[in-house]
Write a protein that holds these residues in place. Structure first.
Motif, PDB file in Angstrom:
ATOM      1  N   GLN B  25       0.834  -1.218   0.000  1.00  0.00           N
ATOM      2  CA  GLN B  25       0.000   0.000   0.000  1.00  0.00           C
ATOM      3  C   GLN B  25       0.862   1.260   0.000  1.00  0.00           C
ATOM      4  N   ALA B  26       1.955   1.252   0.761  1.00  0.00           N
ATOM      5  CA  ALA B  26       2.830   2.430   0.824  1.00  0.00           C
ATOM      6  C   ALA B  26       3.412   2.745  -0.553  1.00  0.00           C
ATOM      7  N   GLN B  27       3.760   1.688  -1.285  1.00  0.00           N
ATOM      8  CA  GLN B  27       4.328   1.894  -2.618  1.00  0.00           C
ATOM      9  C   GLN B  27       3.287   2.477  -3.576  1.00  0.00           C
ATOM     10  N   GLN B  32       1.274   7.233  -6.386  1.00  0.00           N
ATOM     11  CA  GLN B  32      -0.018   7.915  -6.585  1.00  0.00           C
ATOM     12  C   GLN B  32      -0.882   7.236  -7.650  1.00  0.00           C
ATOM     13  N   VAL B  33      -0.875   5.917  -7.598  1.00  0.00           N
ATOM     14  CA  VAL B  33      -1.719   5.144  -8.512  1.00  0.00           C
ATOM     15  C   VAL B  33      -3.149   5.136  -7.971  1.00  0.00           C
ATOM     16  N   GLN B  34      -4.103   5.512  -8.812  1.00  0.00           N
ATOM     17  CA  GLN B  34      -5.503   5.562  -8.375  1.00  0.00           C
ATOM     18  C   GLN B  34      -6.252   4.257  -8.660  1.00  0.00           C
ATOM     19  N   GLY B  35      -6.037   3.685  -9.833  1.00  0.00           N
ATOM     20  CA  GLY B  35      -6.756   2.465 -10.192  1.00  0.00           C
ATOM     21  C   GLY B  35      -5.949   1.615 -11.144  1.00  0.00           C
ATOM     22  N   GLY B  36      -6.278   0.316 -11.183  1.00  0.00           N
ATOM     23  CA  GLY B  36      -5.585  -0.583 -12.097  1.00  0.00           C
ATOM     24  C   GLY B  36      -5.408  -1.950 -11.492  1.00  0.00           C
ATOM     25  N   MET B  37      -4.224  -2.525 -11.723  1.00  0.00           N
ATOM     26  CA  MET B  37      -3.979  -3.897 -11.283  1.00  0.00           C
ATOM     27  C   MET B  37      -2.593  -3.992 -10.660  1.00  0.00           C
ATOM     28  N   SER B 138      -1.349   1.008 -14.173  1.00  0.00           N
ATOM     29  CA  SER B 138      -2.228   2.104 -13.772  1.00  0.00           C
ATOM     30  C   SER B 138      -3.168   2.437 -14.922  1.00  0.00           C
ATOM     31  N   THR B 139      -4.457   2.452 -14.640  1.00  0.00           N
ATOM     32  CA  THR B 139      -5.442   2.613 -15.724  1.00  0.00           C
ATOM     33  C   THR B 139      -6.208   3.932 -15.632  1.00  0.00           C
TER      34      THR B 139
END
Lengths: 140, 140, 140
Positions: B25-27, B32-37, B138-139
């Motif tokens: 989670q810290a990474q 600053q990834v909002q959504g994806g896989m 990141s999507t």
């Protein structure tokens, strides 16, 4: 980003672990993929995928023996035996291992650990031709 | 779409489940990834990954005990014991759990269920430094 | 490349394998995704995902029986039983199967083998509503 796909046809010689690492690596090289993600999916329920030790063959022998002991063909409670004593056991052994693997790619190669190899685990007694779908997301 | 990558170095203290959720989670937050896989891959065959209950430590204790009972070191049939009695068992326990995990990301965080945590499962008796490759698509 | 996401809510009727293949396929059709990758993730630690034989129901019955025998509720060594005799066993059975599945998509459909189906494996005795996150990377 680019997307690559192929199907690897793997001939097994009956029960056991079969190293397919070099087939996957050769395909990456052909596509000249530098970095990204490799997705493998086996289209069967009586053979599976796994990542395991690739240096000492006794490690693989122990994995195979363990499966024979954990899911023995001599058990009498199976009801699904239309195709023989390796029928139900094949499905159970597949469930306990993997139908798909997801492996990072860096520097044009699978980012495996030093001792890791990619294996098809054949659970049927007789030789089969197995289909492994290979998909690659190239990010470089 | 963007691609992020790093390697998490995890120090284990010998056998057992180690919660690495906060490291992952810290990474994500740093990137600053909002959504994806999120794709996790462990580069070892004597330690593995799994998702398990993170609330009650007795749940993890039972998972560890189960593995000790299902793949006991005292069994005499193992042939792969060059590195000790936890050698063959480590590979078998790795095969029964996961080498890779694939977890959705939403709202800048792993979309885990309320009680789910991400764990490294150390199968060797002694402490090790383990490498977990983290890849994020990141999507948003 | 495009990204699609939804949550499938699956009502189970207690222990056992539940085929969710048609729910996943229906969603692909609604999104009109032709090719790419489908990622499924279950947000629970007492129910899991697996791919298994979808033709003969005795195959599934044997998988269910195997789990009852391998991780029996009658065992007395479990410490995590706050929610009943199916508490620790549910977490163990989840660990031995999958929390995520990664399946290729071709020609607008999951590229499953002839006999493969996608299943939620409910490990709790009573019916539950289960959340399966579905993410699709469309590459065509």
């Amino acid at each position: 980003m680019n997307w690559y796909k192929t199907m690897l046809e793997i001939s097994t010689s009956g029960k056991g672990l079969l190293d397919i690492t070099s087939s996957v690596q050769a395909q990456l090289k052909e596509w000249q993929v530098q970095g990204g993600m490799c997705f493998l999916f086996i289209q069967h329920t009586s053979a599976s995928l796994t990542i395991s030790e690739n240096w000492d063959s006794t490690a693989r022998a122990d994995l195979e023996t363990f499966m024979e002991r954990l899911v023995p063909e001599r058990d009498s409670w199976y009801t699904h035996d239309l195709e023989g004593p390796d029928d139900a056991t094949s499905h159970i052994r597949s469930m306990l291992t993997d139908s798909s693997l997801t492996i990072p790619i860096d520097n044009g190669t699978l980012s495996l650990g030093t001792w890791q190899g990619v294996y098809v685990f054949e659970h049927r007694a007789h030789p089969h031709r197995r289909k492994v779908l290979m998909r690659v997301l190239s990010t470089e």
